[in-house]
Design a protein around this motif. Structure first.
Motif, PDB file in Angstrom:
ATOM      1  N   GLN A  17      37.800 -17.326 112.416  1.00 61.42           N
ATOM      2  CA  GLN A  17      39.441 -16.763 112.853  1.00 61.42           C
ATOM      3  C   GLN A  17      39.387 -15.843 113.917  1.00 61.42           C
ATOM      4  OE1 GLN A  17      41.475 -16.414 109.082  1.00 61.42           O
ATOM      5  NE2 GLN A  17      40.184 -17.951 108.034  1.00 61.42           N
ATOM      6  N   ALA A  18      38.539 -15.196 114.346  1.00 62.54           N
ATOM      7  CA  ALA A  18      38.435 -14.240 115.401  1.00 62.54           C
ATOM      8  C   ALA A  18      37.804 -14.555 116.530  1.00 62.54           C
ATOM      9  CB  ALA A  18      38.128 -12.927 114.546  1.00 62.54           C
ATOM     10  N   GLU A  19      37.886 -13.631 117.484  1.00 59.58           N
ATOM     11  CA  GLU A  19      37.497 -13.593 118.900  1.00 59.58           C
ATOM     12  C   GLU A  19      36.388 -12.563 118.891  1.00 59.58           C
ATOM     13  OE1 GLU A  19      39.979 -13.198 122.118  1.00 59.58           O
ATOM     14  OE2 GLU A  19      40.757 -14.986 121.987  1.00 59.58           O
ATOM     15  N   PHE A 137      29.156 -14.653 127.512  1.00 61.16           N
ATOM     16  CA  PHE A 137      29.014 -16.001 127.689  1.00 61.16           C
ATOM     17  C   PHE A 137      28.539 -16.681 126.215  1.00 61.16           C
ATOM     18  CE2 PHE A 137      26.217 -19.999 128.461  1.00 61.16           C
ATOM     19  CZ  PHE A 137      27.239 -20.753 128.999  1.00 61.16           C
ATOM     20  N   ILE A 138      27.417 -16.147 125.677  1.00 66.89           N
ATOM     21  CA  ILE A 138      26.719 -16.474 124.350  1.00 66.89           C
ATOM     22  C   ILE A 138      27.927 -16.434 123.456  1.00 66.89           C
ATOM     23  CG2 ILE A 138      25.124 -16.291 122.759  1.00 66.89           C
ATOM     24  CD1 ILE A 138      23.141 -15.472 125.002  1.00 66.89           C
ATOM     25  N   ALA A 139      28.615 -15.181 123.514  1.00 67.09           N
ATOM     26  CA  ALA A 139      29.750 -15.043 122.374  1.00 67.09           C
ATOM     27  C   ALA A 139      30.595 -16.292 122.528  1.00 67.09           C
ATOM     28  CB  ALA A 139      30.198 -13.690 122.438  1.00 67.09           C
ATOM     29  N   ARG A 140      31.140 -16.501 123.614  1.00 61.74           N
ATOM     30  CA  ARG A 140      32.017 -17.568 123.998  1.00 61.74           C
ATOM     31  C   ARG A 140      31.505 -18.843 123.237  1.00 61.74           C
ATOM     32  NH1 ARG A 140      34.442 -13.494 125.399  1.00 61.74           N
ATOM     33  NH2 ARG A 140      34.453 -13.395 123.032  1.00 61.74           N
ATOM     34  N   ARG A 141      30.119 -19.006 123.491  1.00 59.99           N
ATOM     35  CA  ARG A 141      29.830 -20.343 123.129  1.00 59.99           C
ATOM     36  C   ARG A 141      29.673 -20.390 121.463  1.00 59.99           C
ATOM     37  NH1 ARG A 141      23.655 -23.017 124.134  1.00 59.99           N
ATOM     38  NH2 ARG A 141      24.155 -24.839 122.932  1.00 59.99           N
ATOM     39  N   LEU A 142      29.291 -19.332 120.881  1.00 59.49           N
ATOM     40  CA  LEU A 142      29.554 -19.295 119.459  1.00 59.49           C
ATOM     41  C   LEU A 142      30.774 -19.344 118.817  1.00 59.49           C
ATOM     42  CD1 LEU A 142      28.081 -18.494 116.610  1.00 59.49           C
ATOM     43  CD2 LEU A 142      28.430 -16.023 117.052  1.00 59.49           C
TER      44      LEU A 142
END
Length: 257
Positions: A17-19, A137-142
């Motif tokens: 539920q979080a970024e 970028f990997i964090a956004r993918r996760l």
């Protein structure tokens, strides 16, 4: 490590539920840990082409970039998506590198013929200088992975998968473990990423975790990943057993302090 721990303590709400908002220090640290797994921390491996593969692997996450001549594409291509993300972050791309074109080397032979060229050397320098952006970028993918995973999972398993995702994310190394694994073996939702009908991505690992155990969520995650990757090796149409010891060393880092 203290930067990463400080970040993890900010995850009051479930990660589903979080970024994931990373400072430069946190992004660099996560990037270095993932890069150690992918390329042993050696600059030359920022541009790499494995034997018996039809594509180069670039950057700290060994992002795939297919040549135009590659017809069989069993794995998700990620380097063009990385480049598009970097453009949204205001990062200037190297000359001749674009998310709208295929890999600029048609095959492994031409890739290594140009390995020490000015262009490839400058590309490695650029990739090393942009580690934090690659980690983001990997964090956004996760962040984007859980909706895809839940959509692909059987109805009866969705609550279990979400609960295990959040349990891992809120563990000490959890964000690193989830980021590394989704970059390493994908979400597990693509039909082509199967051997004998069995996947090996984040979906399959979360599904294989027990609902309850005496171990920590990170231990359960690493054990489940070992089971899933071992099954992949057993199901593989070609020999992959040589990769398993290295994969297991990677999983051990998920539980390291």
């Amino acid at each position: 490590m203290r930067y990463l721990l400080a970040f993890l303590l900010t995850l009051i709400t479930p990660l589903s539920q979080a970024e994931i908002n990373l400072s430069d220090a946190q992004a660099q640290q996560l990037a270095q840990r993932i890069w150690q797994n992918e390329g042993r921390g050696e600059t030359r491996y920022l541009t790499h082409w494995n034997q018996n593969e039809a594509f180069p692997s670039l950057g700290m996450g060994h992002f795939i970039w297919y040549p135009a001549t590659t017809t069989e594409r069993p794995y998700k291509e990620s380097f063009p998506d990385l480049l598009r993300f970097m453009q949204t972050q205001g990062v200037v791309l190297p000359e001749g590198i674009s998310p709208d074109r295929a890999a600029i080397w048609p095959d492994r032979e031409s890739f290594y013929a140009e390995f020490d060229s000015v262009q490839m050397t400058e590309l490695r320098h650029w990739l090393q200088a942009t580690f934090p952006a690659q980690a983001r970028f990997i964090a956004r993918r996760l962040e984007a992975s859980l909706p895809k995973i839940l959509a692909a999972a059987p109805d009866a398993r969705r609550e279990h998968i979400r609960n295990r995702f959040d349990a891992v994310a809120q563990s000490g190394n959890g964000v690193y473990a989830l980021m590394d694994y989704v970059n390493f073996k994908g979400e597990g939702v693509h039909a082509k990423e199967r051997y004998q009908g069995e996947g090996w991505g984040l979906l399959q690992v979360l599904d294989a975790m027990p609902a309850q155990s005496h171990r920590s969520a990170l231990e359960d995650f690493a054990i489940a990943a070992d089971v899933v990757l071992t099954r992949r090796v057993l199901n593989a149409p070609k020999k992959e057993r040589q990769w398993l010891p290295g994969w297991r060393k990677r999983l051990e880092t998920y539980m390291a302090p």
